[in-house]
Each structure stands twice: as C-alpha cells, then as structure tokens.
Design a protein around this motif. Sequence first.
Motif, short mmCIF file in Angstrom:
data_model
loop_
_atom_site.label_atom_id
_atom_site.label_comp_id
_atom_site.label_asym_id
_atom_site.label_seq_id
_atom_site.Cartn_x
_atom_site.Cartn_y
_atom_site.Cartn_z
N TRP A 30 7.95 -2.27 2.31
CA TRP A 30 9.28 -2.61 1.81
C TRP A 30 10.31 -1.58 2.26
CZ3 TRP A 30 12.64 0.04 -1.49
CH2 TRP A 30 13.80 -0.68 -1.82
N LEU A 31 9.97 -0.30 2.17
CA LEU A 31 10.88 0.74 2.62
C LEU A 31 11.21 0.58 4.10
CD1 LEU A 31 9.49 3.89 0.75
CD2 LEU A 31 11.80 2.93 0.50
N ALA A 32 10.23 0.19 4.89
CA ALA A 32 10.46 0.00 6.32
C ALA A 32 11.52 -1.06 6.57
CB ALA A 32 9.16 -0.36 7.03
N THR A 33 11.54 -2.09 5.73
CA THR A 33 12.57 -3.14 5.89
C THR A 33 13.95 -2.62 5.55
OG1 THR A 33 12.42 -4.02 3.61
CG2 THR A 33 10.88 -4.91 5.26
N GLN A 34 14.01 -1.47 4.86
CA GLN A 34 15.30 -0.87 4.50
C GLN A 34 15.68 0.27 5.44
OE1 GLN A 34 16.92 -2.52 2.09
NE2 GLN A 34 15.07 -3.79 2.09
N GLY A 35 14.96 0.38 6.56
CA GLY A 35 15.28 1.41 7.54
C GLY A 35 14.63 2.75 7.26
N PHE A 93 4.35 -5.03 -11.66
CA PHE A 93 5.40 -4.76 -10.68
C PHE A 93 4.80 -4.32 -9.35
CE2 PHE A 93 8.00 -1.26 -8.82
CZ PHE A 93 8.95 -2.07 -8.18
N LEU A 94 3.89 -3.36 -9.38
CA LEU A 94 3.28 -2.88 -8.14
C LEU A 94 2.51 -4.00 -7.44
CD1 LEU A 94 2.02 0.63 -9.34
CD2 LEU A 94 4.01 0.13 -7.89
N GLY A 135 4.15 -6.55 0.97
CA GLY A 135 3.09 -5.84 1.67
C GLY A 135 2.93 -4.40 1.24
N GLY A 136 3.53 -4.03 0.11
CA GLY A 136 3.42 -2.67 -0.41
C GLY A 136 4.74 -1.92 -0.30
#
Length: 238
Positions: free
Chosen positions: A218-223, A204-205, A213-214
């Motif tokens: 991914w969190l950055a794409t969610q704001g 999964f990781l 890209g990690g």
Amino acid sequence: MSVHAPLNFRDLGGLPTVDGGRVRPGAVYRSATPVFLDPDEAETFREVTGIRVRVDLRGRREIAETSERDRLTGGLRIMHLPFGRSTLRPVHPDPGVRLAEHYADMLVVSAATITTAVRQAVDARENPLLVHCTAGKDRTGVVVAVLLAALGVPARNVVEDYARTREHLVAIWNQARLLPEWEKRIASLPEEAHTAEPASMEHFLALVQERHGGVAAWLATQGFGADDLDALRAALVE
C-alpha cells in the motif's frame, strides 16, 4: 515515565521485528491530545522525552477549540496533518468490525496524510516525534499500525500495542468532557468510538492484506517504495 504525560502515552520502542531487531526506544511516541498539560508539565514533558516534532492528526476545528490551552508548542516543529472525512457507513452488527472498516477507509480518504506521517519518521535527525490525535486511538492507531507494520513488527505486536488504549478510554473521554464543545459530541459518538478491541486491529490488518497486498505494498502505491522502507528501518530499527 515519572513526569506527567498525556493520557494514552507510550514509547513504541522495544517492539520486536520479524528479522530479529527491535524498534529503537525513544524515537517515536504516541498519545492522546497533550492539550491538558499545564505549562510546567508541558515543558518538563518535552525536556524529558526530547521530542522535536509533534505530528498532530486532529482536524482544524479540534485544534481551534483547544488552541488557547495548548502548551506543548515551544521548541517543537508542529505538523498538522488532518484526516479526510470518511463517507463510509458500515452496517455490520459487530462494532469491532465496523471500526476496522472505518480504519480501512482511512487508507483511501487520508492516504496522503498517513504516508506523510510515516515519511516524517525517516529523518532520524528530527526524532523523537510524538504522534497524536484527540483520543490517540483511531487516527493515531492507523498511522502507528502502518508505521509498525512497515518496520516489520509482527501483526500480533501491532495488535497488542493498539489494544493498550483500552486501559485509557474512560479517562480520555472524561477528560475530553472538560471541553464544553465535547460533552454533546461524546454523547453522539457511535458505539465503536468507545472500543479498542484487539479484533478491530486484527481485522484492519487483514483488510489491508486482502485489499492492498499488505502495508508495504500500500505504501508503494503512495510513492513510498523499497528505498524509503530501507531508510525508515535504518532510522527506527536496531
């Protein structure tokens, strides 16, 4: 913990981070569903852990089926953050790989839920918090993996924490069978529902890295950007 706790319960505190810190003890806990605690056990558990927020990842049906016996409610803020229903049907022969594919799909169908759960941990004034679903394995496993990776916990430690669930799976499903609705449901679960192997979380990781890209990216794409990550680490890393 000397008091009666939900199955698969543990403190995420003490896990190392890549910059030499460690996750703050007594801030974030994970477990299987706490609905099997009796009233006295639930009250003692809440008092000993100091839990203020309960992040419940179960679906509405699961919650409705257990609402009458759920005693871990008083004095808590309960966040119901149900996951979306995956339409992914992996056909890989290895159940561990199929499970990892399901986890990767959760980042798509339940992105807002996962991000909201991680964001909740930023507010140190509301910690400690408990994250759980029914077994505390899949939905909880993904949220916790994202949280720990965001904190800078090395992948091997994220995997080790996930794999600890293996010790509890037989007891978890035996306990769930006490609920009339769950007897047939457990029998119909796919093979991978009964596993929590390290390879599943490792894969999964790796998929998160390959596709997004990690975790941080991914969190950055969610704001949930760099300032949010700094605030999360300030709240949970010592």
